[in-house]
Each structure stands twice: as structure tokens, then as C-alpha cells.
Write a protein that holds these residues in place. Structure first.
Motif, PDB file in Angstrom:
ATOM      1  N   VAL A  57      60.696  83.520  34.800  1.00  0.00           N
ATOM      2  CA  VAL A  57      61.314  82.203  34.631  1.00  0.00           C
ATOM      3  C   VAL A  57      60.867  81.306  35.783  1.00  0.00           C
ATOM      4  N   ASP A  58      60.971  80.005  35.573  1.00  0.00           N
ATOM      5  CA  ASP A  58      60.672  79.056  36.647  1.00  0.00           C
ATOM      6  C   ASP A  58      61.755  79.126  37.708  1.00  0.00           C
ATOM      7  N   LYS A  59      61.338  79.110  38.952  1.00  0.00           N
ATOM      8  CA  LYS A  59      62.277  79.140  40.069  1.00  0.00           C
ATOM      9  C   LYS A  59      62.817  77.732  40.288  1.00  0.00           C
ATOM     10  N   PRO A  60      64.130  77.583  40.293  1.00  0.00           N
ATOM     11  CA  PRO A  60      64.671  76.243  40.528  1.00  0.00           C
ATOM     12  C   PRO A  60      64.341  75.773  41.944  1.00  0.00           C
ATOM     13  N   GLY A  61      63.960  74.532  42.056  1.00  0.00           N
ATOM     14  CA  GLY A  61      63.673  73.971  43.363  1.00  0.00           C
ATOM     15  C   GLY A  61      62.245  74.149  43.831  1.00  0.00           C
ATOM     16  N   ALA A  62      61.392  74.764  43.012  1.00  0.00           N
ATOM     17  CA  ALA A  62      59.986  74.894  43.401  1.00  0.00           C
ATOM     18  C   ALA A  62      59.338  73.523  43.287  1.00  0.00           C
ATOM     19  N   GLY A  63      58.656  73.125  44.330  1.00  0.00           N
ATOM     20  CA  GLY A  63      58.143  71.758  44.360  1.00  0.00           C
ATOM     21  C   GLY A  63      56.639  71.669  44.391  1.00  0.00           C
ATOM     22  N   GLY A  64      56.168  70.638  45.053  1.00  0.00           N
ATOM     23  CA  GLY A  64      54.751  70.328  45.107  1.00  0.00           C
ATOM     24  C   GLY A  64      53.905  71.380  45.800  1.00  0.00           C
ATOM     25  N   TRP A  65      54.487  72.055  46.785  1.00  0.00           N
ATOM     26  CA  TRP A  65      53.724  73.095  47.482  1.00  0.00           C
ATOM     27  C   TRP A  65      53.388  74.245  46.549  1.00  0.00           C
ATOM     28  N   SER A  66      54.290  74.539  45.627  1.00  0.00           N
ATOM     29  CA  SER A  66      54.013  75.591  44.644  1.00  0.00           C
ATOM     30  C   SER A  66      52.855  75.193  43.743  1.00  0.00           C
ATOM     31  N   VAL A  67      52.820  73.931  43.348  1.00  0.00           N
ATOM     32  CA  VAL A  67      51.730  73.442  42.495  1.00  0.00           C
ATOM     33  C   VAL A  67      50.398  73.547  43.241  1.00  0.00           C
ATOM     34  N   LEU A  68      50.375  73.093  44.477  1.00  0.00           N
ATOM     35  CA  LEU A  68      49.153  73.174  45.278  1.00  0.00           C
ATOM     36  C   LEU A  68      48.729  74.629  45.491  1.00  0.00           C
ATOM     37  N   GLY A  69      49.683  75.477  45.810  1.00  0.00           N
ATOM     38  CA  GLY A  69      49.380  76.896  46.001  1.00  0.00           C
ATOM     39  C   GLY A  69      48.869  77.552  44.729  1.00  0.00           C
ATOM     40  N   ASN A  70      49.426  77.157  43.589  1.00  0.00           N
ATOM     41  CA  ASN A  70      48.963  77.716  42.318  1.00  0.00           C
ATOM     42  C   ASN A  70      47.546  77.269  41.985  1.00  0.00           C
ATOM     43  N   VAL A  71      47.193  76.032  42.334  1.00  0.00           N
ATOM     44  CA  VAL A  71      45.829  75.562  42.094  1.00  0.00           C
ATOM     45  C   VAL A  71      44.847  76.394  42.922  1.00  0.00           C
ATOM     46  N   ILE A  72      45.179  76.632  44.169  1.00  0.00           N
ATOM     47  CA  ILE A  72      44.325  77.457  45.031  1.00  0.00           C
ATOM     48  C   ILE A  72      44.245  78.882  44.475  1.00  0.00           C
ATOM     49  N   PRO A 110      51.095  84.833  32.471  1.00  0.00           N
ATOM     50  CA  PRO A 110      51.601  83.621  33.138  1.00  0.00           C
ATOM     51  C   PRO A 110      51.882  83.794  34.629  1.00  0.00           C
ATOM     52  N   ILE A 111      52.431  84.938  35.011  1.00  0.00           N
ATOM     53  CA  ILE A 111      52.742  85.099  36.442  1.00  0.00           C
ATOM     54  C   ILE A 111      51.501  85.456  37.254  1.00  0.00           C
ATOM     55  N   SER A 112      50.518  86.102  36.630  1.00  0.00           N
ATOM     56  CA  SER A 112      49.300  86.387  37.385  1.00  0.00           C
ATOM     57  C   SER A 112      48.407  85.153  37.481  1.00  0.00           C
ATOM     58  N   LEU A 113      48.589  84.191  36.579  1.00  0.00           N
ATOM     59  CA  LEU A 113      47.818  82.956  36.637  1.00  0.00           C
ATOM     60  C   LEU A 113      48.471  81.932  37.567  1.00  0.00           C
ATOM     61  N   LEU A 114      49.801  81.802  37.498  1.00  0.00           N
ATOM     62  CA  LEU A 114      50.552  80.837  38.314  1.00  0.00           C
ATOM     63  C   LEU A 114      51.753  81.536  38.952  1.00  0.00           C
ATOM     64  N   PRO A 115      51.559  82.276  40.051  1.00  0.00           N
ATOM     65  CA  PRO A 115      52.651  83.090  40.590  1.00  0.00           C
ATOM     66  C   PRO A 115      53.684  82.339  41.436  1.00  0.00           C
ATOM     67  N   LEU A 116      53.292  81.235  42.035  1.00  0.00           N
ATOM     68  CA  LEU A 116      54.221  80.538  42.914  1.00  0.00           C
ATOM     69  C   LEU A 116      55.161  79.655  42.094  1.00  0.00           C
ATOM     70  N   GLY A 117      56.420  79.636  42.468  1.00  0.00           N
ATOM     71  CA  GLY A 117      57.411  78.859  41.738  1.00  0.00           C
ATOM     72  C   GLY A 117      57.980  79.603  40.543  1.00  0.00           C
ATOM     73  N   LYS A 118      57.745  80.903  40.476  1.00  0.00           N
ATOM     74  CA  LYS A 118      58.252  81.732  39.385  1.00  0.00           C
ATOM     75  C   LYS A 118      59.160  82.808  39.953  1.00  0.00           C
ATOM     76  N   ASP A 119      60.051  83.293  39.115  1.00  0.00           N
ATOM     77  CA  ASP A 119      60.951  84.372  39.488  1.00  0.00           C
ATOM     78  C   ASP A 119      60.973  85.390  38.363  1.00  0.00           C
ATOM     79  N   ILE A 120      61.152  86.645  38.684  1.00  0.00           N
ATOM     80  CA  ILE A 120      61.224  87.706  37.689  1.00  0.00           C
ATOM     81  C   ILE A 120      62.674  88.164  37.616  1.00  0.00           C
ATOM     82  N   VAL A 121      63.236  88.083  36.418  1.00  0.00           N
ATOM     83  CA  VAL A 121      64.652  88.402  36.217  1.00  0.00           C
ATOM     84  C   VAL A 121      64.784  89.370  35.050  1.00  0.00           C
TER      85      VAL A 121
END
Length: 133
Positions: A57-72, A110-121
Motif C-alpha cells: 500500500v502507499d505510505k501516508p505522508g510520502a512526499g517528493g523525496w520518495s518520488v525522486l528516490g524512486n526515479v533514481i 510494483p514494490i521492486s519498481l517503486l519501493p520508496l513511499g510504500k508499505d507492506i501490510v
């Protein structure tokens, strides 16, 4: 049923997949700059070890740094991990017993492609019930 599928998954590749993600997490944490990706790799390793009965699931409060980190992450690792999960899923889907494992492998994309800003529940916690006052 989830426990049986997790045991089959663990035997037929889940353990090695989790160890690979854990090794990547260790390497990322050795370089101080890549610690966020190392933590994400450890999170994915836990998910790769026991995927049935859990969801991303998407982590609440994940912001712009997560997007930048995911692009990298996509540039350096995400694309290659996604290709690996797809090819493994195709190989697993050849047998009837491997179809649930292939689905789990695709579910990890999805989590291996964009891991930042995600949570596993746990799967049952995906849609929490709220008490009415």
C-alpha cells in the motif's frame, strides 16, 4: 492455504530471492548515501520471504523525496528487477503448481519498481474498518 503457498514459495525460490534483496540492502547501507534504498531492500526481502497474505500500500505522508528516490531507483535497479520478476513469473507459470507462484512474482513488481513511499501490510489490513462513534 496462505501458509502452504508461503512454504512452497519459500522452497522454490523465495529464500534465494529474499537473500538477494537482503544482500543488496547490505551493500546499499555500506554506502551511506544509499541507506534509504537499503532499508527499502530489506523491506522487500521480508516481503519476498513470505508474500502470501500480505500486500503493498502507499505510505501516508510520502512526499517528493520518495518520488525522486524512486526515479533514481528505476534507473539503477527497478527496471532490471522488474524484468527479472517477469521472466521468472513466465517460467513459473508453465506448470499448474507454479501459477500461484507466478502471480506472487508479478505482485512483487510494483514494490521492486517503486519501493520508496510504500508499505507492506497484511492483506486483511488493506481496508481497515473504522469504528463509528
Amino acid at each position: 492455504m496462505k501458509a502452504l503457498l508461503n512454504i512452497i514459495w519459500l522452497i522454490f525460490g523465495g529464500l534465494w530471492l529474499a537473500l538477494g534483496y537482503a544482500a543488496a540492502g547490505i551493500l546499499c547501507c555500506i554506502t551511506i548515501v544509499a541507506i534509504p534504498w537499503g532499508i527499502a531492500s530489506f523491506r522487500i526481502a521480508g516481503y519476498a520471504l513470505w508474500p502470501f497474505g500480505r500486500t503493498v500500500v502507499d505510505k501516508p505522508g510520502a512526499g517528493g523525496w520518495s518520488v525522486l528516490g524512486n526515479v533514481i531507483w528505476i534507473v539503477f535497479a527497478g527496471i532490471w528487477l522488474t524484468i527479472g520478476h517477469i521472466t521468472t513469473a513466465i517460467a513459473q507459470a508453465i506448470t499448474i503448481i507454479g501459477i500461484p507462484l507466478a502471480i506472487a512474482n508479478v505482485k512483487m513488481i510494483p514494490i521492486s519498481l517503486l519501493p520508496l513511499g510504500k508499505d507492506i501490510v497484511p492483506s486483511d489490513a488493506r481496508f481497515p474498518t473504522y469504528q463509528r462513534a
